[in-house]
Design an enzyme around this catalytic site. Structure first.
Site, PDB file in Angstrom:
ATOM      1  N   ASP A 198      21.569  40.006  27.794  1.00 57.05           N
ATOM      2  CA  ASP A 198      21.615  38.818  26.947  1.00 57.05           C
ATOM      3  C   ASP A 198      22.994  38.169  26.925  1.00 57.05           C
ATOM      4  OD1 ASP A 198      19.486  37.519  25.806  1.00 57.05           O
ATOM      5  OD2 ASP A 198      20.071  38.021  23.758  1.00 57.05           O
ATOM      6  N   LYS A 374      17.722  40.133  19.878  1.00 58.75           N
ATOM      7  CA  LYS A 374      16.918  41.071  20.664  1.00 58.75           C
ATOM      8  C   LYS A 374      15.464  40.642  20.746  1.00 58.75           C
ATOM      9  CE  LYS A 374      15.396  45.917  20.722  1.00 58.75           C
ATOM     10  NZ  LYS A 374      15.510  47.242  20.053  1.00 58.75           N
ATOM     11  N   ASP A 561      11.692  44.930  14.481  1.00 59.64           N
ATOM     12  CA  ASP A 561      10.832  46.027  14.931  1.00 59.64           C
ATOM     13  C   ASP A 561       9.780  46.374  13.881  1.00 59.64           C
ATOM     14  OD1 ASP A 561      12.791  46.899  13.188  1.00 59.64           O
ATOM     15  OD2 ASP A 561      13.520  48.515  14.469  1.00 59.64           O
TER      16      ASP A 561
END
Length: 869
Positions: A198, A374, A561
């Site tokens: 990234d 992310k 998550d």
């Protein structure tokens, strides 16, 4: 960099079969850790569950055997455990009823505040305890998987690895992660590895080139000798590398050669930054850059990503998308290596030397876009992989996690392919295990209470939550599709095209990605496909679509998550918890106090964001299991209770300077209730220690670090969330740095490094206040006489302050820096500080009159209210 990175030791003991990968796999399947645990589970804690008809005969599947076994806690442990929970619940209700009946009219505001706090303590405890009523362990049966599927029938897997910064996430960790993936024991033509950089740095790309070159030697070596673990840094970092085969002499020669090659590989990786800079300076000085200080690739072309000297369109946050297939998809037939020769002293003539597909990618970055960190990178990988390999299953890793057990990709298949309910399983979650944590685990990095306790509890409901790494997903679940039990047999995309973006090629690939038996089909990366990939990586691709909410990983939350897993559970999917021995995956954890606190701050802040978002568990539909809903509600509200804990810990300030504050009367009955409810929660904790298989040290460290967090990190997260609700502005949480200050002389040097930040101040204040309270209590007892009733009440109240100091002991060691290596220094300092406060109190205060005894008693009462929740 290699010198700066601590070598991650591993205590793995692997028995390598006789130099044959195929026989080794058969042996591991027959005598696998899972099979052993299935036998060993007949212990004093776990017993096989009655699963009814386990023949697996279901429509269309024939007589398929189950691929995992289920175990429950023995009744002799589970029933007393549940009974203690019920008894404590009754005791808490009786305690509240008694407190309401005996209202303190002399200090109503203090009494009312403590009642609100205690009610929230009880409610929070109930949210935490109810999902733990039915812990379940499920053990994969690798032998049954081998008998049923075999290598030829195993489905395809796409493995995602994410990284950002080669400094905060050391490059040596990342290359070892990739090498462990390339060498894992799974059919080489049935999985592909993707690295998402990234930061768009050339150093990561060229590191992958070095990985591909070294893998030509490392992967066949692992297959030939059944090496465990298959991360070279961790394998060579072991004190011994056991070998149980019959070619010990050849193994030692090959071992020395591969070790030498790995050392040279590390030197090349470590020098990449210097090499790239020198090359770029040479090209730029020769005016090939036309006056632009570009970063140059080895083939003489300009790097399309982030340059060393950042300029427009070549800086972090602004660069083009990049996809480079470093290792193409291998053929379906084994390719044996060459026999030993002068040029190649290693004999790989009986070893398959194929390497799996390896892809480097970096998504497009443009100013004005929220790239979603992310979660955004994972969604781009999900789309790009659909065009290149489109495996029905996806595994994701952080850049510092590696495969520790070569069977790790086979174990979750036992759950995904199981004939009973496998197709309704969205993901399989592994526990996180860590290397290089200090031996006493000062800051509870191993977190065994959560990974081995809470996760087993959720396994008995709808399944564990998603933990961000070490997870296998079903691709169709990531696309936001409902489980088969709630939808038609075939996926229908009519009317949903706009949800997935504008790429027709990607949308057409989705039905194939839903076929769980699907392998990986090689594709030709031509101009048309390259254009499709470029489109899928653009910042604008997701505009007007459902990506980040109903499709892919969820956006706009620090704990993407947990929320992504919650969305799947809300749709009716289930998940499975899979624990192996040796551990499937291992990684690194921050042992520095400040970095650990920042990590927990991000988690707790993200949990509160979840509660105040569309992912609130209270708004989920009927498909979410009732106790799973309670578990998610607890996950998203647990920091709130710590505001009251912090208040109780600071309450001694009131009686340091005044004697008129108290909480509850009569004193004797109040203490009796407190002792009962506090003692029962610790008895319940001992039951959990028993069935979770953790140690008392694990439990104690968990208690200590919870108090450290409750006095600083968690209240700070609550404050951040309150500011967000008021101002409407998002919260920035600092990413945890995995870079270490450790040197070769002291691998735990980072443990003794103090990084002073404001986040430490609240806990320091609590520490000082409670030290002063202990000193003042001793001073009061000395002024009144140690054998008086007043002194007895004061000293009894002091026990609360001493208990807080015991819980904050690791924090006190942490802020001492290098002096923390000698805990006796801390003990001496505390004794001196307490003694000094006591002497000052005696010198400044005359003895109190006799009628102050009731006030002194109230001091002891107030001191003991803190742990009542």
């Amino acid at each position: 960099m290699a010198a700066a990175v601590t070598r991650r030791a591993n205590a793995l003991r692997a028995e390598a079969p006789d130099g044959n990968a195929e026989s080794g796999r058969a042996s591991l399947a027959a005598d696998s850790p899972a099979a052993k645990r299935a036998v060993d589970a007949k212990d004093d804690v776990w017993v096989a569950a009655d699963e009814g008809d386990t023949s697996g005969a279901i429509a269309g599947d024939g007589n398929r055997p189950p691929l995992f076994r289920t175990f429950k806690v023995k009744g002799s442990i589970l029933h007393p455990y549940r009974f203690m929970i019920l008894v404590r619940l009754v005791a808490i209700v009786a305690f509240f009823a008694w407190r309401v009946k005996h209202k303190n009219h002399d200090g109503v505001w203090l009494w009312a505040t403590s009642m609100v706090a205690d009610v929230w303590f009880g409610f929070s405890w109930l949210l935490n305890q109810l999902p733990k009523l039915n812990p379940v362990k499920r053990v994969p049966d690798l032998a049954a998987l081998a008998d049923h599927s075999g290598d030829a029938n195993l489905p395809g897997i796409d493995i995602f690895v994410t990284t950002v910064d080669p400094v905060d996430e050391p490059l040596l960790y990342t290359v070892n992660t990739i090498l462990s993936i390339l060498a894992t024991d799974y059919p080489v033509d049935k999985y592909a590895c993707y690295l998402s950089d990234d930061g768009g740095t050339l150093v990561h790309y060229e590191a992958m080139i070095e990985v591909a070159n070294f893998a030509v030697l490392w992967v066949p070596f692992c297959r030939k000798y059944c090496v465990e673990p298959r991360s070279p840094e961790n394998y060579f970092g072991m004190k011994t590398q056991p070998y149980a085969g019959s070619m010990a002499g050849e193994f030692m020669r090959d071992h020395r050669r591969v070790r030498r090659e790995y050392d040279e590989f590390k030197v090349r990786v470590d020098s990449l930054s210097t090499t790239i800079r020198q090359r770029s300076d040479a090209y730029n000085s020769s005016k090939k850059g036309d006056g632009v200080r570009a970063t140059w690739m080895a083939d003489g072309t300009q790097w399309p990503g982030t340059w060393i000297e950042q300029v427009e369109n070549h800086r972090r946050g602004q660069h083009a998308g990049i996809v480079q297939v470093i290792l193409g998809h291998p053929s379906c037939k084994p390719q044996l290596g060459s026999p030993a020769s002068a040029d190649n002293p290693l004999d790989f003539s009986n070893v398959d030397t194929r390497l799996p597909m390896l892809v480097y990618m970096s998504r497009e970055k443009r100013p004005g876009y929220n790239h979603q960190k992310k979660a955004g990178a994972m969604n781009v990988m999900l789309r790009v992989s659909a065009m290149l390999s489109n495996a029905p299953f996806v595994v994701n890793f952080d850049g510092d996690h590696y495969i520790n057990n070569s069977q790790a990709l086979r174990a979750p298949m036992c759950f995904m392919l199981d004939p009973r309910d496998g197709q309704n399983t969205a993901f399989v979650q592994f526990p996180q295990r860590f290397d290089d944590v200090d031996p006493t685990d000062r800051y509870a990095n191993h977190n065994r209470v959560f990974f081995d306790g809470t996760m087993l509890s959720l396994n008995g409901l709808q399944g564990p939550s998603y933990l961000g790494t070490g997870t296998m997903f079903r691709r169709v679940a990531l696309y936001g599709m409902e489980p088969p039990r709630y939808r038609a047999e075939n996926i229908k995309l009519a009317g949903k095209v706009n949800e997935f973006g504008s790429s027709t090629s990607f949308i057409n690939s989705m039905p194939d990605g839903a076929i769980q038996e699907r392998s990986i089909t090689p594709v030709l990366v031509d101009e048309a496909l390259s254009n499709d990939l470029a489109t899928l990586m653009t910042c604008a691709y997701e505009d007007g679509s459902s990506w980040g909410r109903d499709v892919g990983w969820v956006y706009n939350i620090a704990t993407e998550d947990v929320v992504t897993g919650f969305r799947m559970h809300r749709q009716g999917w289930r998940s499975m918890y899979c624990s192996m021995e040796p551990a499937a995956f291992r990684g690194t954890a921050p042992i520095n106090l400040t970095e650990r606190l920042y990590q927990v701050l991000r988690w707790s802040g993200g949990s509160l964001e979840m509660f105040f978002s569309h992912s609130n568990a209270l708004m989920a539909g009927r498909r979410l299991h009732p106790l799973q809903r309670v578990a998610y509600l607890n996950m998203s509200t647990y920091p709130i209770v710590t505001v009251f804990i912090l208040a109780y810990n600071l309450f001694p300030v009131l009686w340091l300077f005044s004697e008129q504050f108290y909480i509850q009367r009569p004193f004797g009955t109040y203490i009796m209730y407190l002792v009962a409810v506090i003692a029962m929660i610790h008895v319940i904790g001992m039951f959990e220690v028993k069935w979770a298989g953790i140690t008392l040290l694990d439990w104690c460290r968990n208690e200590q670090f919870y108090m450290i967090g409750a006095t600083g990190v968690y209240p700070t997260a609550v404050l951040y969330m309150a500011l967000k609700l008021v101002t409407g502005k998002g919260i920035y949480f600092r990413l945890t740095s995995k870079q270490t200050d450790a040197c070769s002389n002291d691998k735990f040097a980072d443990l003794y490094t103090v990084r002073w930040v404001p986040l430490l101040l609240p806990t320091i204040v609590v520490l000082v206040v409670n030290v002063a309270a202990v000193g003042a209590a001793i001073g009061k007892a000395a002024a009144w006489g140690f054998f008086t009733d007043q002194a007895r009440h004061v000293l009894l109240g002091m026990l609360f302050n001493v208990w807080i100091l015991v819980l904050l002991y690791p924090f006190a060691l942490g802020i001492m820096g290098k002096w923390g290596k000698r805990p006796v220094i801390l003990f001496v300092m505390l004794v001196m500080a307490i003694g000094a406060v006591g002497l000052v109190y005696v010198a400044l205060h005359a003895p109190y009159p006799a009628d102050i005894s009731e006030v002194a008693a109230s001091l002891g009462e107030a001191s003991l209210t803190g742990p009542s929740g």
